[in-house]
Design an enzyme around this catalytic site. Structure first.
Site, PDB file in Angstrom:
ATOM      1  CG  HIS A 168      41.432  95.924  29.687  1.00  0.00           C
ATOM      2  ND1 HIS A 168      41.411  96.583  30.901  1.00  0.00           N
ATOM      3  CD2 HIS A 168      42.514  95.109  29.725  1.00  0.00           C
ATOM      4  CE1 HIS A 168      42.430  96.199  31.638  1.00  0.00           C
ATOM      5  NE2 HIS A 168      43.114  95.303  30.942  1.00  0.00           N
ATOM      6  CB  SER A 169      39.746  93.319  32.383  1.00  0.00           C
ATOM      7  OG  SER A 169      39.565  92.640  33.599  1.00  0.00           O
TER       8      SER A 169
END
Length: 942
Positions: A168-169
């Site tokens: 994520h990210s």
């Protein structure tokens, strides 16, 4: 002039607020379903080797579990398939619970034939999106974690040889950075799924380590190495709801022809069709389900591990994330379908359109469409059904027996799933071996559904309209009325290919008769990036869609297309208007990261106005007046524009390279237009609209500098009121100054502090000393104003004493014409205060740009005292030295200084250099500010 400046900057602030509102709130509500844990989540820590634990004391590796599964895996005896979740910037390892919980429920649904072991990494919630010094450490720890996970399966008969990564990210960027490690075996990771990860460039390039990290990762993946071709990477962007990482940055940079890399936006994912913000993309049930379904389908039944075939991996990802054919993946059927039964179930359709709804009772029903009589008049056959079951429903007949088909081929793989129904469009020229088309409308399970089909000529159903100009402010409307009442239409939006464009697309649908119809589905398709968006409407209705792009069109590709899946016998009208608030939102979404540069330009030009006033009159102007005169786009933008034009010349480029000057920064626009991360396109683009955007950003930056300095001044006044009871009244302009020996001790002490701990900490401490000087001047000014309340009475009494004689009258005139001592002191303190306010406002910029490293140091203080690497340290020493020396500065010494003219003349070229080199390298703003502050500090001493 002051009223005009306030009005001008008030309007600019209103435009900025309008753009921010559209950026942060101008989207649909969050339509993601929440994922829930049915049992209490547990995180079992995985023991790492002592060497790894000592080298990375703040990191950890955990196994997710719930209920009985958590109890069974207490001893870490695992038999499943390993999946490792990587949190992003300031992310928690507990964010893996959505993926882990859905994976457990999915395993129960398939009777635990396969199950996933979801691991998660604790990166101590570091701010790696703003501080790049930890990215390399996270990458090395990830490598150790993968090796530790695979060691847990060493006792299995066929242990896994690779781990699937879900990042994520910034976790997705770290996952791709694994392949830059010299000792990393690429076979340990064969599949990477990233969620809202900025692959192309960092969101805010606040330090050189961050850009260097991106450059290394990009160089490795764009090198075309053979070992990377077998690694499958899927990148999913959140859409317009994600204002932290715009979806254009989630596109994967890879060499052309690499078929194992896939980038798309969540709005285009089948059975998802929603935009997610930066955090909800982790727990959005629709997207998590698509991910888990893909993982289950990727497991090889023979090895009970993820398949090692890259073609199979890409086929599964395409099935779940690109084009869902409404079929169960992996179901192998005979390509030749045999039909049995009575001829009564078959009906031949001779009309141009079919509309059929199944009865409530079970029935076997087939419809036949003859191709021979339709091939010349029509180009396509279009059909849709509201039945969402995973089954075949469209066939091509290859052998007829009377009025029924006995043998056919399955054409259902061309089906596409839409939010309201499934649809298929067949090209008749591709069906040369088929004599009839067969629609299966049987409802053996008693479930009711509808089927609509028609013959169509796609060219006759296609239209094109030019979109209004971006500066039409919604006053110009482009409209189009559908002349046909079929099931499918397309409208090309001409000249819609730039990210700064934004439109309100209104679709008005009306029907003559009020009957039950399938809902209409409107789809905005972008040919060069998978960022399609869908809207569903029931008739009659007035539906609005937002027409905004995540990436600009590369080259001369096709136009954006609006697909209309309409209801028959209804009228539709399409209206396209420019939305000025959305245009501002797009400008801030793509270029908002460059605003700190223009704020710095505004404050530097305000300081220049102060210094010019001191040279002319010996007194600075008020801070508000100096900042209000800082908006001079021609003073900065015109030289920058001329420089961009000169860089189009080959000889000038050669001279530029000979001087070893860095490439010119352009505005951070669409990644498909830009070069490498942190390295803008060379030569820079010269379109007129980019210069217009620069002027707009210059005005917005000056407005933020104006209102920010006003708020800063009011805050200091309030602070001076709070601190006044702690200080004795003072009327000297030297209040708050430091003895030269004290300055020397502070410079040495803070320099040692910055070297031993964190440069940003030393810089912040020096700024607090400077702030104390400004607050003391504010208190002194207030004290002198109170003293002056008695001055008029004293002046009147002295004038009465000298009345009656000529000498006394002359003396009275001189007293009336010359300010009293208290008035002179007030003027001197006011002048010093205005100067120090401008310098203090300018010093806040390096402080804010270095704040992420200070926060990271504070959060890691329990593990280490020294920040390494420290992006602020090389420039903290000259900055804190200049800050401490400027504490004793006053307008009188500056007016007499020989360096004052040089310092003031250097500021405009400095602003030009900042705009030229800092738009995509924000940390360079601090570098540029060191020079004038150092010169100003010298001017105050010489």
């Amino acid at each position: 002039m002051k009223i005009a400046a306030v009005a001008f900057y008030g309007c600019a602030l209103g435009l900025l607020a309008m753009g921010l509102r559209e950026l942060l709130l101008g989207f649909e509500e969050n339509r993601c379903s929440m994922t829930y844990m049915f049992e209490y989540p547990e995180y079992r820590r995985v023991q790492l080797p002592r060497r790894v634990a000592q080298q990375y004391p703040g990191y950890g590796l955990y196994l997710y579990g719930e209920g009985l599964y958590a109890q069974e895996t207490r001893n870490l005896k695992l038999t499943g398939v390993p999946v490792l979740f990587l949190p992003g910037n300031a992310g928690s390892y507990k964010q893996a619970r959505s993926l882990g919980s859905v994976a457990l429920r999915k395993a129960e649904d398939i009777d635990n034939r396969f199950h996933l072991n979801v691991f998660t990494v604790d990166f101590n919630e570091e701010l790696v999106a703003l501080y790049g010094g930890s990215l390399r450490r996270q990458t090395h720890f990830l490598h150790e974690s993968i090796k530790a996970i695979l060691r847990l399966y060493k006792d299995q008969a066929s242990p896994p040889r690779s781990v699937v990564l879900v990042g994520h990210s910034m976790g997705g960027v770290v996952a791709r950075a694994l392949f830059t490690l010299p000792r990393f075996n690429p076979q340990l990771v064969s599949l990477i799924v990233t969620q809202a990860s900025p692959h192309l460039a960092p969101v805010l390039p606040l330090d050189a380590q961050l850009l260097e990290f991106y450059s290394t990762v990009r160089g490795r993946w764009c090198s075309g190495a053979e070992d990377l071709h077998n690694v499958t990477v899927l990148s999913v962007g959140g859409g317009h709801r994600d204002y932290q990482v715009r979806s254009g940055l989630t596109a994967l940079p890879c060499p052309p022809g690499d078929s194992n890399k896939l980038s798309l936006v969540a709005t285009a994912v089948p059975r998802t069709w929603v935009s997610t913000d930066h955090l909800s993309i982790v727990w959005c049930k629709e997207l998590v389900l698509a991910t888990v379904r893909a993982f289950i389908d990727l497991i090889d039944p023979n090895t009970r591990q993820f398949t090692e075939d890259p073609v199979r991996r890409m086929a599964v990802l395409t099935h779940h994330f690109v084009r869902h054919p409404v079929r169960l993946l992996g179901v192998q059927e005979d390509p030749h379908i045999m039909f049995t039964g009575s001829a009564e179930a078959w009906t031949e359709v001779n009309t141009l359109r079919l509309a059929y709804s199944t009865p409530k009772e079970p029935r076997v029903k087939y419809f036949l469409f003859a191709l021979s009589s339709r091939r010349k008049a029509y180009s396509h056959f279009h059909c849709r059904s509201s039945n969402m079951e995973m089954s075949s429903w469209l066939y091509g007949c290859t052998q007829m027996d009377g009025a029924m088909c006995v043998q056919a081929v399955d054409l259902s793989w061309g089906t596409e799933l839409l939010p309201a129904y499934k649809t298929v469009t067949l090209k008749l020229s591709d069906l040369s071996s088929v004599s009839q088309l067969v629609i299966s409308a049987s409802n053996l399970n008693g479930k009711q559904f509808s089927v609509e089909c028609e013959w169509l000529s796609l060219e006759a159903r296609s239209a094109s309209i030019p979109v209004p100009h971006v500066l039409s402010f919604g006053l110009t409307v482009s409209d189009f009325t559908l002349s046909s009442s079929g099931l499918y239409h397309t409208v090309q939006l001409q000249h819609f290919h730039q990210v700064y464009q934004a439109f309100r697309i209104t679709i008005v649908g009306q029907c003559k008769a009020a009957t039950d119809r399938m809902p209409s589905v409107y789809r905005l398709t972008v040919p060069w990036f998978r960022e399609d968006s869908f809207t569903t409407a029931s008739l009659p209705s007035v539906t609005e869609m937002s027409g905004m792009l995540h990436t600009s069109r590369p080259g001369n590709m096709s136009n954006v297309v609006l697909q209309l899946h309409t209801a028959p016998n209804c009228q539709y009208k399409v209206l396209v208007r420019t939305s000025f608030p959305k245009v501002l939102g797009q400008v801030l979404r793509f270029c908002g990261s460059a605003l700190p540069v223009y704020i710095a330009v505004g404050l530097v030009l305000a300081l220049e106005g102060q210094l010019k006033a001191i040279i002319r009159t010996g007194r600075p102007v008020e801070m508000s007046e100096s900042v209000s005169g800082a908006v001079l786009p021609l003073k900065v933008e015109l030289p920058v524009y001329l420089l961009h034009l000169l860089l189009r010349l080959q000889c000038f480029q050669e001279a530029w390279a000979a001087l070893r000057l860095p490439p010119v920064d352009g505005l951070p626009l669409s990644p498909l237009e830009s070069g490498e991360a942190g390295t803008p396109e060379w030569p820079p683009p010269s379109e007129d609209w980019t210069r217009l955007l620069s002027v707009i950003l210059c005005v917005l930056g000056a407005a933020m500098a104006f209102w920010g300095s006003t708020l800063f001044q009011l805050s200091l006044r309030l602070l001076s009121l709070l601190l006044a009871p702690l200080h004795r009244p003072c009327v000297s302009r030297d209040s708050g100054t430091l003895h030269p020996w004290v300055q020397l001790v502070l410079i040495l002490s803070l320099g040692l502090l910055g070297w031993a701990t964190c440069g940003a900490l030393a810089l912040t401490t020096a700024f607090l000393f400077y702030l104390y000087r400004v607050v003391r001047l504010q208190m002194t000014k207030r004290t002198l104003k109170h003293v002056l309340n008695l001055a008029p009475q004293q002046q009147t009494k002295e004038t009465e004493k000298v009345k009656g004689n000529a000498v006394g009258q002359t003396h009275a005139k001189e007293c009336n014409g010359t300010p009293l001592l208290s008035e002179l002191a007030l003027q001197e303190v006011t002048d010093d205060l205005q100067l120090h306010l401008s310098v203090a406002a300018l010093l806040t910029l390096p402080l804010m740009l270095s704040a992420p490293s200070l926060i990271h140091w504070a959060c890691s203080l329990r593990y280490t005292v020294r920040l390494d690497p420290d992006p602020s340290w090389p420039f903290a020493l000259p900055l804190l030295t200049s800050t401490l020396l400027l504490i004793n500065c006053n307008t009188l010494t500056l007016h007499r200084s020989k360096l004052l003219a040089l310092s003031s003349n250097l500021l405009p070229p400095l602003c030009i250099a900042m705009v030229t080199f800092s738009l995509q390298h924000l940390y360079r703003v601090t570098h540029f500010l060191c020079v004038p502050l150092a010169l100003l500090a010298l001017a105050s001493r010489l």
